[in-house]
Structure formats: structure tokens, C-alpha cells
Design an enzyme around this catalytic site. Structure first.
Site, PDB file in Angstrom:
ATOM      1  CD1 TRP A 101      -6.381  -3.905   0.757  1.00 33.98           C
ATOM      2  CD2 TRP A 101      -5.290  -5.391  -0.519  1.00 33.98           C
ATOM      3  NE1 TRP A 101      -6.847  -3.781  -0.532  1.00 33.98           N
ATOM      4  CE2 TRP A 101      -6.196  -4.667  -1.332  1.00 33.98           C
ATOM      5  CE3 TRP A 101      -4.498  -6.366  -1.110  1.00 33.98           C
ATOM      6  CZ2 TRP A 101      -6.321  -4.908  -2.712  1.00 33.98           C
ATOM      7  CZ3 TRP A 101      -4.617  -6.607  -2.473  1.00 33.98           C
ATOM      8  CH2 TRP A 101      -5.527  -5.887  -3.253  1.00 33.98           C
ATOM      9  CG  ASP A 171      -0.185  -2.252   3.036  1.00 34.42           C
ATOM     10  OD1 ASP A 171       0.063  -1.156   2.494  1.00 34.42           O
ATOM     11  OD2 ASP A 171      -0.875  -3.138   2.486  1.00 34.42           O
ATOM     12  CE  LYS A 195      -4.128   1.008  -2.844  1.00 35.19           C
ATOM     13  NZ  LYS A 195      -5.217   0.737  -3.778  1.00 35.19           N
TER      14      LYS A 195
END
Lengths: 360, 360
Positions: A101, A171, A195
């Protein structure tokens, strides 16, 4: 009705009582005679939903007054562009690469300026967090970017990088609201909600006010300008209203559990059950160095692909779902987010023990 | 449980049986032991949901094979940027201005190239559709853009513009699936789903394959590149999965109603009840020229602001909600989308008659 223990990395398990409430309110929210899905985003009922959600996340995270909370769309992947488009004033940014990511975020930022990858753990398949106490932070960097918890590799920063005065952007998709954070250490802290908070389609961006300016890169879409979204309090256009409503319910649930300090304690307890077992197992082993282990995502392997596949299959049959690891790591991964009950982790470990006995 | 007649312009009324199914499946979708909100977007169960949704909208709209169907985020407002970023190869486009949404789309496109506003109905508060049979279409225009049904002003194109061979792009947010369309006449036909299809947070883009290229404007975010989304079949990152699931249920519901030809008939019947009453009323009058009236959004006024406010208030008390007109038109607006039952329109007209008797 059947419920499984769902170890999916995301979208992921949600608190059962939240889902029950949502089901009960589906045709008539709070006496309005309509579903939240059917409700004008300009209505008083929806304004109360989004205002309450914001107030509750502010309380949970103890967000300082000089930060805005934005409920946006497009997931973290869209933030990968929105961040440089809004914040790369000098067209330079530093990225720390701890997995897919962060890598994707850095590649996207390269469309807009110079990206310095000032640290990386690629050398050992991202199984650790690099030492970030004295990095070569660029003098003209607009910000330093991290992915704080890596969902795929199961790592987590235990100490934030020393950014040498530069703005930190994080993030936190896969560790959002899993423990207390000091928001004041970040310029932007953001994550997709799918999530640890709610249904896919909402990304929450917590951003310090001085970073919200009209001075964005040429060609930045109106919708991708933080100022547009902040000025309109996330209602520039129709927001993902139903998703925000579910997030709000999860915030209430977290408050009822005792807030983030209590969640941290509970998450540590849950993770310990699994890690303690892994550390003494003769069949399974964790893939991450101990000091950088995530409380949320726990990858592990047997070292034998066929046995891994057998485990995943038999676990599924036993009601333990989505344990297959990411293709880049192989093996297994148990995501044990806030809404995973301790009983789920206990059931997983009991199953692993049995499997170990049968297959060693 | 109370249900009202909800005339909201969007988010708007959904079929009650869709909501009931969603409530029933909230904790356990189809024996999976989890909610669709909790389901990995890489799972077989979700793949079936999105594949079925695509197949059903293809069947409903008779979408030719050389068109892709994309389920995206950000609403129509994000498409206002995504369209020029992807399609403005010559950096020139023609826009027909029939209200706020076309205006906003044109203003956004101006960030990326030259915008020619080749027709407008601004002179009469957007109460009609301009004659588009012989417009000064630009020779180098990459496309001609329209908003096919104007939600605020209640107009609808009954004939598509003569684009003189240029690609037609249409925002159909407020008339999506309300009647059959010939998709082959468009390059792109798109809309936010929150008016006629599902919960806010999903935008459906139907785009001809030859328009999907890597040759986009510099700085176009990966997420805003049609090619990224088309290549990944709307699963480049986590999609707004729950919203797509609800859209899929509405597609099934539409098929059960007899498809778009049947919906058109039903929508014409519903609209006629309201327009016929307006045309003979001595108190209320419609604001749109007859030949350009929308089947979906019906604005009307008494000519007296105080009386309008009284009407909206009393209607609400009678279970007829969200009838207040947009601030730029004033008065009232009844949005009577696919899911508004004929009984709702009848109840509205009965209430208007009573109000007229009492207040004339």
C-alpha cells in the site's frame, strides 16, 4: 441464521449488534418512515446522523479542534492521489515503503512530483518496520508518508518516524480505532473504513486545518480538493450516507466497549492468544519480527504450501473463514479486528492445535 | 413500523421488498454466515453479486457488447472531472446547459480544456429543453455533453441532441432505468444510483469500449482512469460493495415488474395523474413547458410562498414527505421515481385537491 468467525482482511467482520440494529431500522429509521438509504442528505435526520458520527469519532480519538474530519469516497487508493494533489506544494515528498500500500501510494504520488523513498523493508518481504529514528528526510519534502499498519504483511509501527519537523501523513486503514492515538502528531491520518469500522465505500480523513488550502495542483478535481469537502462538511455532493450511518453505529459500539484504551487492551489480549500459540508451535510460525507485529493482521505459515491449503480448507469447514494469506506472502492470515470476539480467536487457536496434532 | 410516501429528489424511495430482503439478509447472506458488508470483495459470493448485477442491468438496458459497465464511487460530481480527464483528447468539448448539474459539469470541464456552451435554457430558469436539432457543434469537440433529466427543474430531453457525429455523453442520474434507452446512441451514459436505483455512494458508468484508453490527461489519478476500472472490472480497489448489492436487488425487482418498457408505462401513468391535475388546478401550476416535462421530477408552485410553505408542512403531517422544492425554483417538487407506488401519487393528488378546496 448462521454466523461464522470471519477473519477477512477487509471488508471484515462487524459487531453483530450493529448489524442487528441496522436490520431493525431498515424500513423505518427512528420513526421517520423511511430507510437511511432513502433519506435526503439535506434532511435534518441525516444531518443528525453525520454530526453524531463526527462528534463520536472526535471523542473516541480525542481529535484536536484544529483538525477536520471528512467522510469521503474512493477508498485509500483515491487518497493516494488526493494527498499529493492537495499537499505537494514543493512537489517533493518522502515515502517509507513497508508494503504494497505504501508502494502504491508512492507510485501514485510520482505522477505529481518527486518521491523519495527514504526507507524500505522490501529486502525481507516487508516482514519488519525499518528503523525510522534518523532517516534522510528531504529538506524540501512537503510531507513524510507511512502506511501505519500493513494489512498484507502484518506489521505495525510501534513508534512513529522521526520526520524532523515535516508533516506526517498516515494511512491507518487496518488499525483505525484499534488503540488510542495522538492525532496531533499527524498532519493527515486517514483510512478506508471497511476493515475496522464499516462497509466499504467510506474513507475517513482527519486533517489539520492549516493543510486545507485552495492552493492545490492544477487540474485537481473539485471533488478531490480537501477544501471543497471541508467547507461543505462532507456534503458537497451526496455522501455515502448509509455507510456513514453504519460507521456511526460502530462508534457508539466502541464507546460502549469503553473507548480506544479498552479496545487496545482487548486487542492485545486477543493477539497474545494467537501469537503465544504461534511462538511455541512446531507446525505454524508467524512471518513478522516480534517487535513489529500487528495487533490486527496475523500472517503465519507452515512452510508447506499443500499443508497451508489443507488448513485453510478444513478451517473453513469448521466455520473459520477467510484465513487464506495474501498471494504475495502465501500461507495464512488471521485478521482480528475490533469486532472479532475473543471467542473467535480462541476457536482459531483450538483448531490450529488440533490441526497441528493431526498433521505434525 | 411506519412508512411514509417519500417524494425526495434523492436519495429517494426504494422498493419496500428490496429493503425487506436486505434486512432479512443483514446477518447472514445466502447461508454464508456473514453480512454482505463483511464480505471480502475478492470472495466468490461477492463476485457473484457484482456479476449478476452487471448481467441484469445489461439485460434491462439491452446494453451492447461493446460497452463496459462500471460501478464506481464519487457520484456524478466526480464524473464531471473524470469525463474530461479521460475523453478530452483535443481539449475541447460542447455542453448543453439545462440546469445546475450541466452547469457544474461544464465548469469542472473548463479545468481541463475549452468548453463551448452551445445551447442553454437559462433565459427561462431552465423551464424547457432547447431545440437541439441543429446546434453549432464544435468541429474539434471531443464530445457533446447533456444532463438528460434535470432533477431540480423537472425537464427531460424527449429527443436526443443532434451531435453531428460527435460522441454523446449523458448524465442520467434522475431518469436511470425509468424507461428503455438506446445505449448505442451514447458514448457514455452514467448516473449516481441514489435517485432511482440504490443507496448513495455508487455511480454506474456505461461506456463504449473505444473511449477507454490509456491516453488520459497528465495527472489523472489511477482511480479516475476508466481503463483502470474497466480492466479490473470495477474491482481495482474495494468497491462500494453493499451499495452494489442493493442495486442488484433493484435490478431483479425491475425485471419482475416487466423491465423498462413496463416501467415506462407505469411511470407515464403515475406522472399523468399529477400533471393532469396540475393542468386543471386553479391553485397549483407546473413550472415546466408541457413538451419537456420529466416523468420523474415534477415541480409546481402556488405563486404564493407562504401558501407553498403551508402546503409542504401540512403534506408532511399527512405522511407525504420531502415535497419542498429546490431553493432555486421555490414552491414544491414531487419526485416520483420507479419505486414510488401509484398509490403515493394518488394520495398526493387527493391531498392537493383537498388543500386547493381549503385554500383557494
Amino acid at each position: 441464521m448462521k454466523r461464522v468467525y470471519n477473519f477477512s482482511a477487509g471488508p471484515a467482520v462487524l459487531p453483530e449488534e450493529v448489524l442487528k440494529e441496522a436490520a431493525d431500522e431498515m424500513l423505518d429509521y427512528n420513526g421517520t418512515g423511511m430507510s437511511v438509504m432513502e433519506m435526503s442528505h439535506r434532511s435534518q435526520s441525516f444531518q443528525e446522523i453525520i454530526d453524531t458520527a463526527e462528534a463520536d469519532i472526535r471523542e473516541l480519538m480525542n481529535i484536536p479542534d484544529n483538525y477536520k474530519v471528512l467522510f469521503l469516497q474512493g477508498g485509500a487508493s483515491q487518497q493516494f492521489a488526493m494527498i499529493p494533489m492537495n499537499l505537494m506544494k514543493n512537489r517533493v515528498a518522502d515515502y517509507i515503503i513497508t508494503g504494497q500500500w505504501a508502494k502504491k501510494a508512492a507510485a501514485e504520488a510520482e505522477k505529481y512530483g518527486k518521491v523519495n523513498r527514504i526507507a524500505s523493508s522490501a529486502d525481507k518481504t516487508f516482514s519488519y518496520i525499518p528503523d525510522c529514528s534518523d532517516l534522510p528526510v528531504s529538506e524540501d519534502a512537503d510531507y513524510v508518508y507511512i502506511c501505519e499498519n500493513n494489512t498484507i504483511y502484518g506489521t505495525k509501527y510501534k513508534t512513529l518516524p522521526n520526520t524532523k519537523g515535516k508533516t506526517l501523513i498516515a494511512d491507518v486503514s487496518s488499525c483505525f480505532l484499534s488503540e488510542p492515538v495522538d492525532v496531533s502528531k499527524y498532519g493527515v491520518i486517514y483510512g478506508g473504513v471497511q476493515k475496522n469500522i464499516g462497509p466499504a465505500g467510506v474513507v475517513i480523513v482527519i486533517i489539520r486545518e492549516d493543510l486545507i488550502t485552495e492552493d492545490v495542483l492544477p487540474g485537481t478535481p473539485t471533488m478531490l480538493t480537501y477544501k471543497t469537502q471541508a467547507d461543505a462538511k462532507s456534503l458537497y455532493n451526496t455522501p455515502p450516507a448509509y455507510g456513514i450511518y453504519i460507521c456511526g453505529k460502530v462508534f457508539k459500539w466502541l464507546k460502549k466497549q469503553g473507548g480506544l484504551a479498552a479496545m487496545k487492551e482487548r486487542n492485545e489480549k486477543k493477539a497474545k492468544i494467537l501469537y503465544d500459540y504461534l511462538d511455541q508451535s512446531k507446525l505454524f510460525k508467524g512471518t513478522v519480527v516480534k517487535e513489529d507485529r500487528s495487533l490486527m493482521n496475523v500472517p503465519f505459515v507452515t512452510g508447506d504450501e499443500e499443508l497451508d491449503a489443507k488448513f485453510v480448507k478444513e478451517a473453513k469447514a469448521a466455520g473459520l473463514e477467510n484465513l487464506k494469506g495474501h498471494r504475495t506472502v502465501g500461507g495464512m492470515r488471521a485478521s482480528i479486528y475490533n469486532a472479532m470476539p475473543i471467542e473467535g480467536v480462541e476457536a482459531l487457536v483450538a483448531f490450529m492445535k488440533k490441526f497441528e496434532e493431526e498433521n505434525l
